[in-house]
Scaffold this active site. Structure first.
Site, PDB file in Angstrom:
ATOM      1  N   CYS A 229      75.327  53.783  40.894  1.00  8.67           N
ATOM      2  CA  CYS A 229      75.883  52.903  39.871  1.00  8.67           C
ATOM      3  C   CYS A 229      76.760  51.792  40.448  1.00  8.67           C
ATOM      4  O   CYS A 229      77.182  50.905  39.712  1.00  8.67           O
ATOM      5  CB  CYS A 229      76.663  53.728  38.855  1.00  8.67           C
ATOM      6  SG  CYS A 229      75.643  54.964  38.014  1.00  8.67           S
ATOM      7  N   HIS A 364      85.447  50.744  36.023  1.00  7.31           N
ATOM      8  CA  HIS A 364      84.133  51.379  35.990  1.00  7.31           C
ATOM      9  C   HIS A 364      83.912  51.954  34.592  1.00  7.31           C
ATOM     10  O   HIS A 364      82.856  51.769  34.002  1.00  7.31           O
ATOM     11  CB  HIS A 364      84.054  52.466  37.062  1.00  7.31           C
ATOM     12  CG  HIS A 364      82.693  53.044  37.241  1.00  7.31           C
ATOM     13  ND1 HIS A 364      81.590  52.273  37.494  1.00  7.31           N
ATOM     14  CD2 HIS A 364      82.255  54.332  37.195  1.00  7.31           C
ATOM     15  CE1 HIS A 364      80.516  53.053  37.617  1.00  7.31           C
ATOM     16  NE2 HIS A 364      80.893  54.303  37.432  1.00  7.31           N
ATOM     17  N   HIS A 406      76.099  51.810  29.970  1.00 13.13           N
ATOM     18  CA  HIS A 406      76.162  51.843  31.425  1.00 13.13           C
ATOM     19  C   HIS A 406      74.838  51.313  31.974  1.00 13.13           C
ATOM     20  O   HIS A 406      73.814  51.992  31.918  1.00 13.13           O
ATOM     21  CB  HIS A 406      76.401  53.279  31.887  1.00 13.13           C
ATOM     22  CG  HIS A 406      76.713  53.409  33.346  1.00 13.13           C
ATOM     23  ND1 HIS A 406      76.465  52.405  34.259  1.00 13.13           N
ATOM     24  CD2 HIS A 406      77.240  54.435  34.065  1.00 13.13           C
ATOM     25  CE1 HIS A 406      76.834  52.805  35.462  1.00 13.13           C
ATOM     26  NE2 HIS A 406      77.300  54.033  35.366  1.00 13.13           N
TER      27      HIS A 406
END
Length: 493
Positions: A229, A364, A406
Site C-alpha cells: 500500500c 495513511h 483505500h
C-alpha cells in the site's frame, strides 16, 4: 525516569530545535510541476480537488460492472471464499480510444486496465507540466516510475482459464455425460479473455510504466515498484533519487490500482481488514475497518533550481522523504508505531526543519482501529514529544480514504495530491465521517485535530505552509514525505 532516558530525550529535543533553525536543506529541493489523476468520482485533478473540498463521499455498493456482490457476500467473516463487505469506491466508466495510443482495438481484452488508463493520466501530467514544450524536449532525460502492487486484474482472469482440468474432473466424477462436460467448459471459457500474443505483456505490472515510456518516447528510468500500500511512495523515492543523482531531469512518479476484483475483496476480508459496516471512517470512534478503492495518480517532479530556470509552473516543493522497516515486529502485517516513527524522523532530518512547523498531516489513515491507533502514537511521539512545542492540537489530521476508500498502490499518490493541492490553494481540506474521534487515540492530548471542514489555511510569514503525508504497507514498510508551499521567484502553478 532513568537518567539515561532523560539525556536521550534531551538530545532528541535539542536536535529538533537545531533542525528548525537550519536554513540550508541537506537534500535537493524538488518541484512538483505537473499533476494528473483518475479517482472515484473524478477524471482529473480539478474534479478530484473539488470532490475533496466539498466532502463528497464516493463509497458505494459494488457495481455490476465489476462483479455481482450477492454471489460473493456473506456477513459471517469465517465463511470460506466470501467477503463480508459490500461496498468500496470505484472508477466511473471512461472512454478510451486505443488507436490514439497506437494500440490495436483487438488487443484491448488482452491488456490490463491499469496499463490503459495510466496512459491517460500520463498524458494529463505531461500536458500540465509541458503544455507546448514536450515535442522539443530531450526526452532521454525524462523517466517514469510507477507503484504497482497486488497484481493486475488480467492475471487472475487468465489464470482462471487454466483450471479447466479441475472442472472436467469434477463434472466427470459427478457422472455428467462427456458432451455436457465439454459444453459447460466451453461456456465457462467463453467468459474469459482468450490467450493472444499480446496477453503476456498485457498482464505484467512493469508494463504499466513501460507503455508510458514507449508511447511518449521517454528514455529515462522506466520501472515499477511494489511496496504494497506504500508503492506510490516507493516509486517517489526512486524518482527523487534519480533527480538527486542527476541521472534524470524529470520523472513521472505515481501509483496505479484499478483492481477491485473478487480476489482482493476476499483477501482483505480474511485478514480481516475490511469494514463489517461497509464504510471507511478514519480516526472516528465508529471506525471498524477500511473499504477498497481504485485509481491512478501521477506527479511530474523536477529539481527546483531547474524548474525555476526553465520557467516551469510549480505547485509545491518536496523537501524530504523518509523510509524505514518495522524490522522484527509482532506480525508481518501488524502496524508498528516504532517503525513508523523512524521514517518520520528520517524525513525531517532530510528536510532540515522540525515537524512542529507542519500544519497539515495527510495520514495513511486506513480506519482499522489498530492501524489508526498505532499511527497517531507514532505521530504524537515525533510531533509532540520530540519537539519544543508544548501546545496541543495545532496540526490538521486527515485521510482521503474517508472519501475514496483505500486505493492500495495508488493510495500514497492520492494523499500527496491532496496535500499538494491544499498547499497550492492555501486550503486545509476536510476528512469526512468523523463525528467523534476514536478515544483510544487520545487525540486531545496530541498535536493533532481531525479537520472535518474545508477551511482557508491562514498563517503568518514565519515560514511557508508545510504539509506531510504518510504511507505504510504490508511487510512492515513505512514512508513519510514532507511538502512545502512554493514562495520563490519562479512561476507558481
Amino acid at each position: 525516569m532513568p537518567l539515561s532516558q532523560k539525556n536521550t530525550q534531551k538530545k532528541i529535543k535539542n536536535k529538533s530545535k537545531a533542525s528548525s533553525q537550519t536554513t540550508k536543506n541537506k537534500v535537493t529541493p524538488v518541484a512538483v510541476i505537473g499533476v494528473g489523476c483518475l479517482f472515484p468520482g473524478s477524471n482529473d485533478k480539478e474534479g478530484y480537488w473539488q470532490d475533496i473540498t466539498t466532502g463528497r463521499n464516493m463509497v458505494t455498493e459494488v457495481p455490476p460492472s465489476h462483479f455481482l456482490i450477492d454471489h460473493y457476500f456473506d456477513p459471517d467473516p469465517l465463511t470460506p471464499d466470501k467477503t463480508y463487505c459490500r461496498q468500496g469506491a470505484f472508477l466511473d466508466p471512461i472512454e478510451f480510444d486505443p488507436m490514439a495510443f497506437g494500440i490495436p482495438p483487438t488487443n484491448l481484452a488482452a491488456t490490463d486496465t491499469s496499463q490503459l488508463l495510466s496512459l491517460l493520466v500520463a498524458k494529463q501530467v505531461l500536458k500540465d507540466a509541458f503544455p507546448e514544450q514536450l515535442k522539443d524536449m530531450d526526452r532521454s532525460r525524462i523517466g517514469v516510475v510507477m507503484g504497482v502492487a497486488a497484481g493486475l486484474e488480467l492475471i487472475g482472469e487468465m489464470a482462471n482459464r487454466l483450471v479447466k482440468p479441475n472442472w472436467v474432473k469434477g463434472m466427470r466424477e459427478a457422472g455428467l455425460p462427456e458432451d455436457e462436460v465439454q459444453d459447460i467448459c466451453e461456456r465457462i471459457m467463453a467468459t474469459h479473455a482468450p490467450w493472444k500474443e499480446s496477453t503476456f505483456p498485457g498482464l505484467l505490472g512493469n508494463v504499466v510504466s513501460g507503455r508510458i515510456a514507449n508511447y511518449f518516447d521517454l528514455g529515462g528510468i522506466n520501472c515499477t515498484s511494489d511496496a504494497a500500500c506504500a508503492s506510490s511512495f516507493s516509486a517517489l523515492s526512486q524518482g527523487l533519487n534519480e533527480l538527486y543523482m542527476g541521472t534524470s531531469d524529470v520523472v513521472l512518479v505515481g501509483g496505479a490500482d484499478t483492481n477491485n476484483d473478487t480476489f482482493l475483496f476476499v483477501s482483505f476480508s480474511k485478514t480481516p481488514a475490511l469494514s463489517p459496516t461497509h464504510d471507511c471512517r478514519p480516526f472516528s470512534d465508529k471506525a471498524d475497518g477500511m473499504v477498497l478503492g481504485e485509481g491512478i495518480g501521477m506527479l511530474a517532479i523536477k529539481r527546483l533550481d531547474d524548474a525555476e530556470r526553465d520557467g516551469d509552473q510549480i505547485y509545491a516543493v518536496i523537501r524530504g522523504i523518509g523510509a524505514s522497516s518495522d524490522g522484527k515486529g509482532k506480525s508481518i502485517y501488524a502496524p508498528c508505531a516504532q517503525g513508523q516513527a523512524v521514517a518520520l524522523r528520517r524525513c525531517y532530518e532530510a528536510a532540515s526543519y522540525s515537524p512542529e512547523t507542519v500544519e497539515l498531516l495527510e495520514a495513511h489513515g486506513t480506519a482499522t482501529r489498530p492501524g489508526d491507533k498505532a499511527e497517531v502514537e507514532a505521530l504524537t511521539n515525533v510531533f509532540g514529544h520530540e519537539t519544543e512545542r508544548k501546545d496541543k492540537q495545532w496540526c490538521a489530521l486527515g485521510s482521503v480514504k474517508s472519501q475514496i476508500g483505500h486505493t492500495k498502490s495508488a493510495a500514497a499518490t492520492a494523499g500527496i495530491i491532496k496535500a499538494v493541492m491544499g498547499l497550492h490553494h492555501k486550503v486545509l481540506p476536510p476528512t469526512i465521517k468523523v463525528e467523534q474521534p476514536n478515544p483510544l487515540m487520545k487525540i486531545e492530548e496530541s498535536p493533532f485535530y481531525v479537520n472535518t471542514e474545508c477551511r482557508p489555511w491562514v498563517r503568518d510569514d514565519a515560514h511557508p505552509r508545510r504539509a506531510s503525508v504518510s504511507s505504510f504497507g504490508f511487510g512492515g514498510t513505512n514512508f513519510h514525505v514532507t511538502v512545502e508551499e512554493y514562495k520563490g521567484q519562479g512561476k507558481p502553478a
